[in-house]
Enzyme design. Structure first.
Site, PDB file in Angstrom:
ATOM      1  N   LYS A  41     -69.022 -15.540   8.964  1.00 42.26           N
ATOM      2  CA  LYS A  41     -68.610 -15.553   7.559  1.00 42.26           C
ATOM      3  C   LYS A  41     -68.351 -14.133   7.060  1.00 42.26           C
ATOM      4  O   LYS A  41     -67.340 -13.845   6.427  1.00 42.26           O
ATOM      5  CB  LYS A  41     -69.747 -16.182   6.735  1.00 42.26           C
ATOM      6  CG  LYS A  41     -69.273 -17.052   5.606  1.00 42.26           C
ATOM      7  CD  LYS A  41     -70.436 -17.746   4.932  1.00 42.26           C
ATOM      8  CE  LYS A  41     -70.302 -19.247   4.990  1.00 42.26           C
ATOM      9  NZ  LYS A  41     -71.276 -19.961   4.176  1.00 42.26           N
ATOM     10  N   GLU A 152     -76.751 -22.366 -11.943  1.00 35.86           N
ATOM     11  CA  GLU A 152     -75.286 -22.438 -11.953  1.00 35.86           C
ATOM     12  C   GLU A 152     -74.857 -23.879 -12.209  1.00 35.86           C
ATOM     13  O   GLU A 152     -75.353 -24.795 -11.567  1.00 35.86           O
ATOM     14  CB  GLU A 152     -74.765 -21.942 -10.595  1.00 35.86           C
ATOM     15  CG  GLU A 152     -73.270 -21.870 -10.509  1.00 35.86           C
ATOM     16  CD  GLU A 152     -72.666 -21.057 -11.643  1.00 35.86           C
ATOM     17  OE1 GLU A 152     -72.924 -19.855 -11.713  1.00 35.86           O
ATOM     18  OE2 GLU A 152     -71.929 -21.638 -12.467  1.00 35.86           O
ATOM     19  N   ALA A 155     -68.556 -26.450 -11.160  1.00 35.05           N
ATOM     20  CA  ALA A 155     -68.115 -27.570 -10.325  1.00 35.05           C
ATOM     21  C   ALA A 155     -67.177 -27.027  -9.268  1.00 35.05           C
ATOM     22  O   ALA A 155     -66.272 -26.250  -9.574  1.00 35.05           O
ATOM     23  CB  ALA A 155     -67.398 -28.607 -11.186  1.00 35.05           C
ATOM     24  N   GLU A 156     -67.409 -27.422  -8.010  1.00 35.58           N
ATOM     25  CA  GLU A 156     -66.494 -26.975  -6.952  1.00 35.58           C
ATOM     26  C   GLU A 156     -65.086 -27.438  -7.300  1.00 35.58           C
ATOM     27  O   GLU A 156     -64.885 -28.509  -7.845  1.00 35.58           O
ATOM     28  CB  GLU A 156     -66.932 -27.547  -5.602  1.00 35.58           C
ATOM     29  CG  GLU A 156     -68.093 -26.772  -5.025  1.00 35.58           C
ATOM     30  CD  GLU A 156     -68.570 -27.326  -3.678  1.00 35.58           C
ATOM     31  OE1 GLU A 156     -67.764 -27.874  -2.926  1.00 35.58           O
ATOM     32  OE2 GLU A 156     -69.783 -27.188  -3.416  1.00 35.58           O
ATOM     33  N   ASN A 209     -77.633 -32.346 -13.839  1.00 37.66           N
ATOM     34  CA  ASN A 209     -77.033 -33.068 -12.718  1.00 37.66           C
ATOM     35  C   ASN A 209     -77.466 -34.534 -12.707  1.00 37.66           C
ATOM     36  O   ASN A 209     -76.668 -35.421 -12.404  1.00 37.66           O
ATOM     37  CB  ASN A 209     -77.415 -32.407 -11.384  1.00 37.66           C
ATOM     38  CG  ASN A 209     -76.412 -31.326 -11.005  1.00 37.66           C
ATOM     39  OD1 ASN A 209     -75.489 -31.049 -11.760  1.00 37.66           O
ATOM     40  ND2 ASN A 209     -76.598 -30.712  -9.864  1.00 37.66           N
ATOM     41  N   LEU A 251     -67.277 -40.922 -16.804  1.00 41.03           N
ATOM     42  CA  LEU A 251     -67.269 -42.381 -16.941  1.00 41.03           C
ATOM     43  C   LEU A 251     -66.171 -42.959 -16.056  1.00 41.03           C
ATOM     44  O   LEU A 251     -65.561 -43.962 -16.392  1.00 41.03           O
ATOM     45  CB  LEU A 251     -67.031 -42.785 -18.402  1.00 41.03           C
ATOM     46  CG  LEU A 251     -68.231 -42.708 -19.331  1.00 41.03           C
ATOM     47  CD1 LEU A 251     -67.865 -43.167 -20.734  1.00 41.03           C
ATOM     48  CD2 LEU A 251     -69.402 -43.538 -18.806  1.00 41.03           C
ATOM     49  N   CYS A 261     -74.363 -31.253  -4.327  1.00 36.35           N
ATOM     50  CA  CYS A 261     -75.344 -31.104  -5.413  1.00 36.35           C
ATOM     51  C   CYS A 261     -75.975 -32.416  -5.882  1.00 36.35           C
ATOM     52  O   CYS A 261     -77.199 -32.542  -5.841  1.00 36.35           O
ATOM     53  CB  CYS A 261     -74.691 -30.409  -6.598  1.00 36.35           C
ATOM     54  SG  CYS A 261     -74.380 -28.672  -6.273  1.00 36.35           S
ATOM     55  N   ARG A 328     -69.834 -32.045   2.319  1.00 40.31           N
ATOM     56  CA  ARG A 328     -71.272 -32.319   2.358  1.00 40.31           C
ATOM     57  C   ARG A 328     -71.592 -33.574   1.549  1.00 40.31           C
ATOM     58  O   ARG A 328     -71.208 -33.680   0.396  1.00 40.31           O
ATOM     59  CB  ARG A 328     -72.049 -31.114   1.816  1.00 40.31           C
ATOM     60  CG  ARG A 328     -72.047 -29.947   2.768  1.00 40.31           C
ATOM     61  CD  ARG A 328     -72.799 -28.754   2.218  1.00 40.31           C
ATOM     62  NE  ARG A 328     -72.041 -28.052   1.200  1.00 40.31           N
ATOM     63  CZ  ARG A 328     -72.454 -26.927   0.615  1.00 40.31           C
ATOM     64  NH1 ARG A 328     -73.616 -26.412   0.933  1.00 40.31           N
ATOM     65  NH2 ARG A 328     -71.711 -26.338  -0.298  1.00 40.31           N
TER      66      ARG A 328
HETATM   67  N1  LIG Z   1     -71.891 -25.765  -4.413  1.00 38.46           N
HETATM   68  C1  LIG Z   1     -72.003 -26.045  -5.697  1.00 38.46           C
HETATM   69  O1  LIG Z   1     -71.096 -26.614  -6.313  1.00 38.46           O
HETATM   70  C2  LIG Z   1     -73.261 -25.662  -6.454  1.00 38.46           C
HETATM   71  C3  LIG Z   1     -73.251 -25.762  -7.866  1.00 38.46           C
HETATM   72  C4  LIG Z   1     -74.388 -25.379  -8.558  1.00 38.46           C
HETATM   73  C5  LIG Z   1     -75.506 -24.936  -7.875  1.00 38.46           C
HETATM   74  N2  LIG Z   1     -75.497 -24.870  -6.516  1.00 38.46           N
HETATM   75  C6  LIG Z   1     -76.689 -24.376  -5.828  1.00 38.46           C
HETATM   76  O2  LIG Z   1     -76.446 -23.043  -5.376  1.00 38.46           O
HETATM   77  C7  LIG Z   1     -77.119 -22.802  -4.130  1.00 38.46           C
HETATM   78  C8  LIG Z   1     -76.114 -22.365  -3.083  1.00 38.46           C
HETATM   79  O3  LIG Z   1     -75.198 -23.412  -2.868  1.00 38.46           O
HETATM   80  P1  LIG Z   1     -73.873 -23.201  -2.019  1.00 38.46           P
HETATM   81  O4  LIG Z   1     -73.061 -24.446  -2.179  1.00 38.46           O
HETATM   82  O5  LIG Z   1     -73.269 -21.891  -2.356  1.00 38.46           O
HETATM   83  O6  LIG Z   1     -74.492 -23.134  -0.546  1.00 38.46           O
HETATM   84  P2  LIG Z   1     -73.748 -22.673   0.792  1.00 38.46           P
HETATM   85  O7  LIG Z   1     -74.420 -23.397   1.887  1.00 38.46           O
HETATM   86  O8  LIG Z   1     -72.260 -22.814   0.622  1.00 38.46           O
HETATM   87  O9  LIG Z   1     -74.054 -21.120   0.886  1.00 38.46           O
HETATM   88  C9  LIG Z   1     -75.322 -20.592   1.104  1.00 38.46           C
HETATM   89  C10 LIG Z   1     -75.150 -19.314   1.923  1.00 38.46           C
HETATM   90  O10 LIG Z   1     -76.406 -18.631   1.979  1.00 38.46           O
HETATM   91  C11 LIG Z   1     -76.485 -18.020   3.250  1.00 38.46           C
HETATM   92  N3  LIG Z   1     -77.870 -17.641   3.535  1.00 38.46           N
HETATM   93  C12 LIG Z   1     -78.899 -18.418   3.969  1.00 38.46           C
HETATM   94  N4  LIG Z   1     -80.013 -17.676   4.086  1.00 38.46           N
HETATM   95  C13 LIG Z   1     -79.687 -16.410   3.713  1.00 38.46           C
HETATM   96  C14 LIG Z   1     -80.417 -15.192   3.597  1.00 38.46           C
HETATM   97  N5  LIG Z   1     -81.713 -15.131   3.902  1.00 38.46           N
HETATM   98  N6  LIG Z   1     -79.764 -14.095   3.182  1.00 38.46           N
HETATM   99  C15 LIG Z   1     -78.458 -14.145   2.863  1.00 38.46           C
HETATM  100  N7  LIG Z   1     -77.718 -15.269   2.949  1.00 38.46           N
HETATM  101  C16 LIG Z   1     -78.329 -16.386   3.363  1.00 38.46           C
HETATM  102  C17 LIG Z   1     -75.914 -19.064   4.188  1.00 38.46           C
HETATM  103  O11 LIG Z   1     -75.548 -18.500   5.430  1.00 38.46           O
HETATM  104  C18 LIG Z   1     -74.720 -19.560   3.362  1.00 38.46           C
HETATM  105  O12 LIG Z   1     -73.559 -18.813   3.651  1.00 38.46           O
HETATM  106  C19 LIG Z   1     -77.834 -24.106  -3.793  1.00 38.46           C
HETATM  107  O13 LIG Z   1     -79.152 -24.049  -4.270  1.00 38.46           O
HETATM  108  C20 LIG Z   1     -77.036 -25.143  -4.568  1.00 38.46           C
HETATM  109  O14 LIG Z   1     -77.812 -26.284  -4.895  1.00 38.46           O
HETATM  110  C21 LIG Z   1     -74.380 -25.203  -5.785  1.00 38.46           C
END
Ligand SMILES: NC(=O)c1ccc[n+]([C@@H]2O[C@H](COP(=O)([O-])OP(=O)(O)OC[C@H]3O[C@@H](n4cnc5c(N)ncnc54)[C@H](O)[C@@H]3O)[C@@H](O)[C@H]2O)c1
EC number: 1.1.1.22
Length: 431
Positions: A41, A152, A155-156, A209, A251, A261, A328
């Site tokens: 990455k 956060e 929304a993706e 959520n 809705l 999420c 996911r």
């Molecule tokens: N994806 C969403 O839409 C969304 C929205 C709101 C909140 N969140 C929350 O945000 C958080 C992250 O979600 P995401 O979708 O970005 O996850 P993700 O899996 O896309 O990214 C997480 C990243 O963290 C990295 N990582 C893991 N351990 C690490 C470390 N020790 N040091 C540095 N990097 C490390 C992983 O390699 C990965 O690239 C989660 O808790 C999720 O619930 C996600």
């Protein structure tokens, strides 16, 4: 940035949230170093590529390359950093509780970073996590470093816009100086800042959520009842949503919610309650309705086709929603695994779904166009409402199918029009 000092920010995690947070903070004028532990990455990001699909993100990263760097190296990340943003993943553990091991690994790596002013957790975490992180920071000689929860809500598919123009920025901080520091960091973002205590901020994220998921499961149950009573859920949802006390959002009936999420966060909230000895009855029903919704679709196909064994079924759309490459917990994964278990042959199409992170069946069954996936099929299922599906030549596609059975899992298409083309059309909650 105008009026507020530029900060040096270390972002941990270069996933959907870390990348968007890092890019947007750089856009606001801060100097940002994003660290990930995934070498592939980081190499991609350093070469100017973006490992995920998120509209506007690539341009924003390119625009801010002077202020935004990516690294595997902890020393480089923390060098001069004033604020550490934790954006690592918090997947479900075997017990259904959030697995916080990645959070702890980041917190441990902060030992010795006495120059930090604040540690901010953006990852979604159970209520009480902040207090535990606070205690760990204190024990590591970082008692002078502030702590904030800054969940956060993005929304993706629209994460960059959501970050820059959010409905609200929630900051849960244990002291005023930290709350002010993180508020100032967002200077330039158009949205109200809501400051509260750490536990409440953690709960806001989980409650939001859960309520969104509740609205979808609610309308899906009404949809099932519409099917049984001859009402049209699309008409019902439209009129219900016009009530200003309720609003039209979330809705939309369909074959169930998924994504990175809702499933994990609703389960984590349910487990959080269970851990206190309380059973969240409403949320449990919301989750159950959603699981059933996906399985009902398979049963409806089975009823129509007589059997699924030996049937060829085309899944149109694989991501958990349009505008993202994220698969996911997508509904498609449940449908495919149920279909395969019933002995059906799965074919699929999706314009964005990222191979490699998905179930093994995708690479062998994926087609370049919806029409190709549907050719010779006994049924097709609209799983994700990609706009491209509106452009399909449905008449030609019907002619190329073995049996033109269409399950429109997102009510994307016009039932009468599709029936006129010869399809046996099934929607969600439509007569
Ligand atoms: N994806 C969403 O839409 C969304 C929205 C709101 C909140 N969140 C929350 O945000 C958080 C992250 O979600 P995401 O979708 O970005 O996850 P993700 O899996 O896309 O990214 C997480 C990243 O963290 C990295 N990582 C893991 N351990 C690490 C470390 N020790 N040091 C540095 N990097 C490390 C992983 O390699 C990965 O690239 C989660 O808790 C999720 O619930 C996600």
């Amino acid at each position: 940035m105008v009026g507020k000092p530029e900060r040096q920010v270390a972002v941990f995690g270069a996933g959907y949230i870390g990348l968007v947070t890092g890019a947007c903070l750089a856009e606001l004028g801060h100097r940002v170093v994003v660290r990930d532990i995934d070498p592939e990455k980081v190499a991609l990001l350093r070469s100017g590529d973006v490992p995920i699909y998120e509209p506007g993100l690539g341009d924003m990263i390119a625009r801010n390359k002077e202020r935004l760097t990516f690294t595997l190296d902890l020393g480089e990340t923390l060098d001069g950093a004033e604020i550490a943003y934790v954006c690592v993943d918090t997947p479900p553990s075997a017990s259904g509780d959030a697995d916080l091991s990645r959070i702890w690994s980041v917190v441990k790596s902060l030992e010795g970073a006495t120059h930090l002013k604040a540690v901010v957790v953006k990852s979604t975490v159970p209520v009480g996590t902040g207090a535990r992180v606070r205690a760990a920071l204190d024990a590591a000689g970082l008692a002078h470093v502030g702590y904030a929860a800054n969940p956060e809500f993005t929304a993706e598919g629209r994460a960059v816009t959501d970050f820059m123009r959010p409905d609200r920025i929630v900051i849960g901080a244990s002291d005023e100086a930290t709350a002010q520091l993180i508020t100032d960091l967002h200077h330039g973002v158009e949205g109200p800042v809501v400051v509260m205590d750490v536990r409440s901020a953690e709960m806001v994220k989980l409650a939001s959520n859960a309520l969104l998921a509740t609205k979808i499961s609610f309308i899906n149950e009404i949809a099932t009842l519409c099917e049984k009573t001859g009402a049209d859920v699309e008409e019902v949802a439209r009129a219900v949503g016009l009530d200003h006390r309720l609003g039209p959002h979330f809705l939309r009936p369909g074959i169930g919610w998924g994504g990175s999420c809702f499933p994990k966060d609703s389960e984590a909230l349910r487990q959080l309650a269970s851990n206190t000895g309380y059973h969240l009855q409403l949320l449990s029903a919301v989750i159950e309705v959603n699981n059933l919704q996906k399985r009902r679709a398979i049963q409806q196909l089975k009823d129509e086709l007589g059997t699924l064994a030996g049937m060829r079924v085309a899944l149109l759309g694989l991501t958990f929603k349009p505008g993202t490459d994220d698969m996911r917990e997508a509904t498609s994964t449940v449908l495919a695994s149920r279909l395969l278990a019933e002995g059906a042959e799965v074919r699929c199409w999706d314009p964005m779904a990222r191979p490699g992170e998905v179930e093994p069946w995708v690479s062998t069954t994926r087609h370049a166009t919806p029409e190709e996936a549907m050719a010779g099929a006994d049924a097709a299922v609209v799983v994700t409402e990609w706009p491209q599906l509106k452009e399909v030549d449905w008449a030609r596609a019907a002619a190329a199918m073995r049996r033109p059975v269409l399950f429109d899992g997102r009510n994307l298409l016009d039932p009468a029009g599709m029936r006129a083309l010869g399809y046996t059309y099934m929607g969600v909650g439509r007569p």
